[in-house]
Design a protein around this motif. Structure first.
Motif, PDB file in Angstrom:
ATOM      1  N   ASN A  22       0.931  -1.179  -0.121  1.00  0.00           N
ATOM      2  CA  ASN A  22      -0.005   0.134  -0.018  1.00  0.00           C
ATOM      3  C   ASN A  22       0.835   1.242  -0.032  1.00  0.00           C
ATOM      4  O   ASN A  22       0.567   2.375  -0.732  1.00  0.00           O
ATOM      5  N   ILE A  23       1.865   1.196   0.928  1.00  0.00           N
ATOM      6  CA  ILE A  23       2.822   2.381   0.854  1.00  0.00           C
ATOM      7  C   ILE A  23       3.586   2.650  -0.451  1.00  0.00           C
ATOM      8  O   ILE A  23       3.745   3.790  -0.881  1.00  0.00           O
ATOM      9  N   LEU A  24       3.994   1.704  -0.918  1.00  0.00           N
ATOM     10  CA  LEU A  24       4.623   1.523  -2.488  1.00  0.00           C
ATOM     11  C   LEU A  24       3.581   2.149  -3.274  1.00  0.00           C
ATOM     12  O   LEU A  24       3.829   2.960  -4.377  1.00  0.00           O
ATOM     13  N   ILE A  25       2.365   1.788  -3.482  1.00  0.00           N
ATOM     14  CA  ILE A  25       1.363   2.091  -4.439  1.00  0.00           C
ATOM     15  C   ILE A  25       1.145   3.537  -4.020  1.00  0.00           C
ATOM     16  O   ILE A  25       0.815   4.351  -5.393  1.00  0.00           O
ATOM     17  N   MET A  26       0.819   3.905  -3.230  1.00  0.00           N
ATOM     18  CA  MET A  26       0.866   5.534  -2.756  1.00  0.00           C
ATOM     19  C   MET A  26       1.755   6.370  -3.247  1.00  0.00           C
ATOM     20  O   MET A  26       1.727   7.461  -3.740  1.00  0.00           O
ATOM     21  N   THR A  27       3.187   5.730  -3.139  1.00  0.00           N
ATOM     22  CA  THR A  27       4.406   6.550  -3.572  1.00  0.00           C
ATOM     23  C   THR A  27       4.268   6.665  -5.160  1.00  0.00           C
ATOM     24  O   THR A  27       4.629   7.730  -5.514  1.00  0.00           O
ATOM     25  N   ILE A  28       4.008   5.438  -5.529  1.00  0.00           N
ATOM     26  CA  ILE A  28       4.045   5.347  -7.069  1.00  0.00           C
ATOM     27  C   ILE A  28       2.975   6.355  -7.691  1.00  0.00           C
ATOM     28  O   ILE A  28       3.068   7.017  -8.697  1.00  0.00           O
ATOM     29  N   ILE A  29       1.707   6.095  -7.288  1.00  0.00           N
ATOM     30  CA  ILE A  29       0.785   6.897  -7.798  1.00  0.00           C
ATOM     31  C   ILE A  29       0.721   8.471  -7.681  1.00  0.00           C
ATOM     32  O   ILE A  29       0.586   9.194  -8.420  1.00  0.00           O
ATOM     33  N   GLY A  30       1.431   8.862  -6.338  1.00  0.00           N
ATOM     34  CA  GLY A  30       1.452  10.132  -6.295  1.00  0.00           C
ATOM     35  C   GLY A  30       2.555  10.901  -6.960  1.00  0.00           C
ATOM     36  O   GLY A  30       2.346  11.755  -7.566  1.00  0.00           O
ATOM     37  N   GLY A  31       3.641  10.042  -7.327  1.00  0.00           N
ATOM     38  CA  GLY A  31       4.899  10.445  -8.296  1.00  0.00           C
ATOM     39  C   GLY A  31       6.135  10.197  -7.541  1.00  0.00           C
ATOM     40  O   GLY A  31       6.216  10.846  -6.495  1.00  0.00           O
ATOM     41  N   THR A  32       6.956   9.562  -8.226  1.00  0.00           N
ATOM     42  CA  THR A  32       8.358   9.187  -7.449  1.00  0.00           C
ATOM     43  C   THR A  32       9.169  10.455  -7.529  1.00  0.00           C
ATOM     44  O   THR A  32       9.129  10.860  -8.752  1.00  0.00           O
ATOM     45  N   GLY A  33      10.054  10.549  -6.662  1.00  0.00           N
ATOM     46  CA  GLY A  33      10.766  11.857  -6.778  1.00  0.00           C
ATOM     47  C   GLY A  33       9.997  13.220  -6.435  1.00  0.00           C
ATOM     48  O   GLY A  33      10.533  14.151  -6.759  1.00  0.00           O
ATOM     49  N   SER A  34       8.771  13.242  -5.904  1.00  0.00           N
ATOM     50  CA  SER A  34       8.364  14.346  -5.572  1.00  0.00           C
ATOM     51  C   SER A  34       7.740  14.161  -4.179  1.00  0.00           C
ATOM     52  O   SER A  34       6.606  13.244  -3.887  1.00  0.00           O
ATOM     53  N   LEU A  35       7.873  15.113  -3.226  1.00  0.00           N
ATOM     54  CA  LEU A  35       7.555  14.810  -1.937  1.00  0.00           C
ATOM     55  C   LEU A  35       5.966  15.504  -1.791  1.00  0.00           C
ATOM     56  O   LEU A  35       5.099  14.828  -1.113  1.00  0.00           O
TER      57      LEU A  35
END
Length: 334
Positions: free
Chosen positions: A250-263
């Motif tokens: 879930n945490i990985l999906i949130m990171t990828i969906i939001g945009g990697t390399g963007s806080l």
């Protein structure tokens, strides 16, 4: 130079994040839902330090999340720790677990690294399940307290209400966000990006890449541990699911969906997943199918995540406006 660095840390994206944090409880149905989004945004932000800036796809984030939740809960239940002491314990536990997992996992690269973190995640789940005297096993830890915020013996805020707890979580999130911005804009952060782009070249110019990756693991684990502790306080419950593989996913999906390399993308990713889950679950019992379709659509049409997709839309709009300016000027001339 100092003024430019301060403006980059406290302006632009940071101000947009602050505005989002202020508006969330006003726009969402409840402060509790807004708090849940910020907690998972904190975990996604920590994951982004590994995936987005270091290029490490780790399935161990649930270990640090669940470990922080368990340690903070045990400290509050059995040893009467206060709020800040419990969060500090969760941060140290997350950092320690991340150091152990990272020290062994970074010895391998690529798919072997991923498989190692996956194995550690499964092992942590079964350890937590086995030591039920401490973790509660399948039942989890119940009646997790939410202590008041005290400083030097004086009570600053009673966090019983959802609004007060949101204000505390929001303040903590902004401090962590600014800290993460400082990290990625430092020489250390630049080195992490260099490792992500070409680890062999970074090693050839003299950087000890394993040391940098391990430190990134420790920072990520510490932040994730804090998020896990806050989630336990939000629910007044620390379930076994906090430390299982699905939490890492879930945490990985949130990171990828939001945009990697963007806080800032961490907020978008966490908000989209939490809100979609909240809305779709009331529409259809098998709402995970709808969530899967939505995620597929984002990956296909916004490969850079929601933040990257919004940036692309803004760029196209600016190009469209620029293309219209000559036409407007020619009409005015006529």
């Amino acid at each position: 130079m100092m003024k430019q660095k301060r403006s980059s840390l406290l302006g632009g994206v940071t101000l947009a994040t602050l505005a989002t944090v202020i508006l969330m409880p006003l726009l969402l149905p409840s402060a509790t839902l807004a708090t849940e989004i910020l907690i998972f945004a904190m975990a996604a932000l920590a994951c982004n330090l590994l995936l987005g800036y270091t290029g490490l796809l780790s399935f161990g984030q649930g270990i640090f999340f669940g470990g922080g939740a368990y340690i903070a809960s045990i400290c509050m239940i059995h040893w009467n720790f206060g709020l800040l002491s419990a969060l500090l314990s969760a941060m140290l536990a997350g950092a320690l677990l991340a150091g152990l997992v990272g020290a062994l996992s970074i010895r391998r690269k690529g798919i072997y690294f991923v498989m190692l973190t996956l194995s550690f995640s499964q092992m942590a789940y079964f350890i937590a399940y086995s030591v039920s005297d401490w973790t509660g096993g399948d039942n989890g830890l119940l009646d997790i307290p939410r202590p008041a915020l005290t400083l030097l013996g004086f009570e600053i805020s009673n966090l019983v209400s959802s609004e007060a707890f949101y204000a505390f979580v929001a303040t903590l999130f902004m401090l962590i966000f600014i800290f993460a911005r400082r990290v990625i804009h430092s020489p250390f952060g630049t080195t992490l990006v260099a490792i992500r782009e070409n680890e062999n070249r970074a090693s050839a110019v003299g950087f000890s890449t394993n040391h940098f990756k391990l430190l990134a693991f420790v920072i990520s684990g510490g932040i994730t541990g804090i998020a896990g502790a806050l989630y336990a306080m939000l629910l007044n419950f620390a379930p076994l699911s906090n430390i299982e593989l699905q939490m890492s996913e879930n945490i990985l999906i949130m990171t990828i969906i939001g945009g990697t390399g963007s806080l800032f993308g961490s907020i978008l990713g966490a908000g989209s997943i939490v809100l979609l889950g909240d809305v779709l679950s009331s529409v259809w019992p098998r709402w995970m199918i709808l969530l899967g379709i939505a995620l597929i659509a984002v990956v296909l049409f916004m490969p850079s995540g929601l933040w990257g997709g919004l940036g692309s839309i803004a760029d196209r709009w600016r190009e469209y406006r620029r293309s219209k300016e000559p036409d407007a000027k020619s009409r005015e001339a006529n």
